[in-house]
Write a protein that holds these residues in place. Structure first.
Motif, PDB file in Angstrom:
ATOM      1  N   ARG A  80      -7.579   3.896   4.149  1.00 20.17           N
ATOM      2  CA  ARG A  80      -7.561   3.808   5.448  1.00 20.17           C
ATOM      3  C   ARG A  80      -7.025   5.119   5.867  1.00 20.17           C
ATOM      4  O   ARG A  80      -7.719   5.720   6.997  1.00 20.17           O
ATOM      5  N   GLN A  81      -6.111   6.218   5.371  1.00 15.29           N
ATOM      6  CA  GLN A  81      -5.636   7.267   5.798  1.00 15.29           C
ATOM      7  C   GLN A  81      -7.023   8.443   5.751  1.00 15.29           C
ATOM      8  O   GLN A  81      -7.118   9.212   6.461  1.00 15.29           O
ATOM      9  N   ARG A 102       4.469   0.019   6.692  1.00 16.68           N
ATOM     10  CA  ARG A 102       3.356  -0.980   6.836  1.00 16.68           C
ATOM     11  C   ARG A 102       3.714  -2.061   5.803  1.00 16.68           C
ATOM     12  O   ARG A 102       4.605  -2.286   5.170  1.00 16.68           O
ATOM     13  N   ARG A 117      -4.965  -5.707   2.226  1.00 16.27           N
ATOM     14  CA  ARG A 117      -4.797  -4.508   3.217  1.00 16.27           C
ATOM     15  C   ARG A 117      -3.234  -4.271   3.779  1.00 16.27           C
ATOM     16  O   ARG A 117      -2.987  -5.653   4.033  1.00 16.27           O
ATOM     17  N   SER A 118      -3.261  -3.383   4.512  1.00 13.03           N
ATOM     18  CA  SER A 118      -1.675  -3.520   5.236  1.00 13.03           C
ATOM     19  C   SER A 118      -1.973  -3.163   6.606  1.00 13.03           C
ATOM     20  O   SER A 118      -2.987  -2.917   7.130  1.00 13.03           O
ATOM     21  N   SER A 151       2.594   7.319   4.572  1.00 11.74           N
ATOM     22  CA  SER A 151       2.946   5.949   5.143  1.00 11.74           C
ATOM     23  C   SER A 151       3.772   5.531   4.214  1.00 11.74           C
ATOM     24  O   SER A 151       3.907   5.615   3.007  1.00 11.74           O
ATOM     25  N   GLU A 156      -4.480   2.079   1.017  1.00 12.92           N
ATOM     26  CA  GLU A 156      -4.092   2.832   1.857  1.00 12.92           C
ATOM     27  C   GLU A 156      -4.868   4.096   1.747  1.00 12.92           C
ATOM     28  O   GLU A 156      -4.846   5.115   2.861  1.00 12.92           O
ATOM     29  N   THR A 195     -12.273   2.238   7.351  1.00  9.04           N
ATOM     30  CA  THR A 195     -11.882   2.656   6.285  1.00  9.04           C
ATOM     31  C   THR A 195     -13.077   3.418   5.494  1.00  9.04           C
ATOM     32  O   THR A 195     -14.367   3.336   5.852  1.00  9.04           O
ATOM     33  N   THR A 251       4.172   1.459   2.533  1.00 12.68           N
ATOM     34  CA  THR A 251       4.052  -0.053   2.590  1.00 12.68           C
ATOM     35  C   THR A 251       5.129  -0.892   1.810  1.00 12.68           C
ATOM     36  O   THR A 251       5.429  -0.426   0.796  1.00 12.68           O
TER      37      THR A 251
END
Ligand code: ADP
Ligand code: MG
Ligand code: ZN
Length: 505
Positions: A260-261, A276, A284-285, A239, A257, A7, A241
């Motif tokens: 992460r992305q 997700r 977190r996912s 995404s 997210e 991340t 979730t």
């Protein structure tokens, strides 16, 4: 190659990318019976005891639309400033999975009951409160699915399970789905805006009485869509979730997210369009099902149900039943309590309004109610990572503590210890006071004894005060407070001390 663990820190992610968010919220309506049959909807009944041929999808059974569910949806649509369709239909969403015994879910597809609305939400920033208009794409009706329990595995997921159990009590419970349009321009506030929106939706539904929205029972579930793009570029791939079921998790899901992305994109990778799963424990996912190939649910208009065609008169009548909405209520309370915008927003963000209102209704002084809920009790909630409303202190207990403060038996410091005891399960207010031996020492002779001891221990300070340096009194007062473990009234100690030494202010 990036992994799920890579991340970028949130602040850095926002320097490079702009987030777009979209929320799909499912809420179970609080009707007595299911969406298309007369089965009860009570939560927690023994598995498969609230079922009938209609919600089990037995051949030959025929569904009938629940009028109360349609009313609730229309009222919700009106409260969200939506257009209400004068004619719309249900659709079959076909899929093969044992959570729905019919092999399809009745939903609304291209003909939702309510469209094109908005909900304004406010978030607190360093520069003061900021308002965002969240546009609503649609509000539609559908039925909930049954509940699967995967047993025998370590994770409770189907992978690794030995067998699965199905419970159809939930199958057919009326749901509304509220879908936002993509929301841009929230920047670093995206997580807070998402949380504020779901909070506002929840409060709206409670105010309308269409659902009691018990998130811990899963009656409100959110799918959180996030994408990132560089400024000026088209929107990125999103995404989704799934099934995020607490307000705090909505905020954390957006936050994690984005991190992460950003890591995927800035290392030259590609965000995969997928669902997700959010994990409460880690915040977190993890990756779920790919959505790169759109699933074909072969939607078609539900042939067993008549169209829903609310007349203008009916819609107007329902409009007349709308109560004071949360935003109007907030404006009224702020005026009634006479507090500033910033202070008021702090109470809103803390989720304290209802608690303060309830405490005032119980007879607590308004200023004291505000002080406790946005001060000590909020601090405790944050420490314990819980919602303020879940802090186990009742308005009646606050009133009791306040009356003990008012008659001089407790001071604020001791009152805080009382709440700590109540929350730690040591009993009711009076039990904690007795159990911990909490009481203000107000009898003069024991205070004077403590003052004399402190003076004897610090003769130089005593001389200074006698010589007219009244500021030096703080050291002696402090020593007395310490000796009495905070159980003295500091102002009183100071007055007694000066009197003892024959000095005046
Ligand atoms: P699906 O059934 O695939 O989930 P929906 O239309 O029901 O699709 O919901 C999509 C959600 O995602 C909506 O809330 C929409 O606003 C949001 N959305 C669409 N595009 C983006 C994007 N690029 N970034 C973030 N959210 C998006
Ligand atoms: Mg979706
Ligand atoms: Zn039924």
């Amino acid at each position: 190659m990036t992994t799920a663990h890579d991340t970028i820190a949130f602040a850095d992610a926002l320097k490079e990318f702009e987030p777009v968010i979209g929320l799909e919220t499912h809420v179970e309506l609080g009707t007595n019976s299911k969406m298309f049959c007369s089965c009860p909807t009570a939560f927690g009944a023994e598995s498969n005891t609230q079922v009938c041929p209609v919600c089990l999808g037995l051949p030959g059974s025929m569904p009938v639309v629940n009028r109360a569910a349609v009313e609730s949806t229309i009222r919700m649509g009106l409260a969200l400033n939506c257009d209400i369709a004068s004619w719309c239909r249900f659709a079959r969403k076909n899929y093969f999975y044992p959570d729905m015994p019919k092999d399809y879910q009745v939903s609304q597809y291209d003909e939702p009951l309510c469209t094109d609305g908005y909900l304004d939400v406010t978030v607190e920033t360093d520069a003061g409160p900021r308002e965002f208009r969240v546009e609503i794409e649609r509000v539609h009706m559908e039925e909930d699915t049954g509940k699967l329990t995967h047993a025998g595995g370590a994770t409770g997921r189907i992978h690794g399970a030995d067998y699965s159990l199905v419970d159809y009590n939930r199958a057919g419970i009326p749901l509304i789905e509220i879908v936002t349009k993509p929301l841009v321009g929230t920047g670093e506030l995206a997580p807070q805006v998402a949380k504020a929106y779901v909070t506002e939706l929840r409060d709206l539904m409670r105010a309308l009485g269409v659902s009691d929205v018990r998130m811990e029972e899963g009656s409100l579930r959110c799918d959180v869509n996030v994408s990132l793009n560089r400024p000026g570029d088209p929107w990125g791939t999103r995404s989704e979730t799934k099934n995020v079921n607490s307000l705090r998790s909505v905020e954390r899901a957006v936050h994690s997210e984005i991190e992460r992305q950003a890591a995927v994109l800035s290392s030259g990778g590609r965000v995969v369009q997928e669902t997700r799963h959010f994990h409460e424990d880690t915040g977190r996912s993890t990756s779920g099902r790919s959505k790169e190939q759109a699933e074909d649910y072969r939607y078609f208009p539900e042939p067993d149900l008549v169209p829903v065609a609310p007349s203008t008169e009916w819609v107007d009548e329902l409009r007349g039943t709308l109560p004071e909405l949360p935003s109007a209520r907030r404006a009224r309370l702020r005026a009634e309590w006479g507090v500033g915008e910033h202070e008021f927003q702090t109470m809103v963000n803390a989720g304290a309004l209802e608690l303060i209102e309830a405490s005032i209704a119980e007879g607590v002084d308004p200023a004291a109610a505000r002080k406790w809920w946005t001060g000590e009790l909020l601090r405790i909630a944050n420490d314990r990572e819980m919602e303020l409303a879940d802090v186990p202190v009742t308005p009646a207990q606050i009133r009791r503590v306040e009356s003990l403060v008012a008659d001089g038996s407790l001071n604020d410091k001791l009152a805080r210890q009382v709440f700590d005891g109540v929350i730690s399960g040591e009993g009711d207010v009076d039990e904690v006071v007795a159990g911990r031996g909490l009481a203000v020492v107000s009898d003069d002779s024991s205070l004077l004894a403590a003052i004399d001891t402190a003076l004897a221990e610090q003769p130089d300070v005593a001389d200074k005060i006698r010589g007219g340096k009244v500021q030096a009194a703080g050291a002696i007062v402090g020593a007395v407070m310490k000796a009495t473990r905070g159980q003295a009234d500091a102002a009183k100690v100071r007055a007694l001390l000066l009197e003892r030494l024959g000095v005046s202010e």
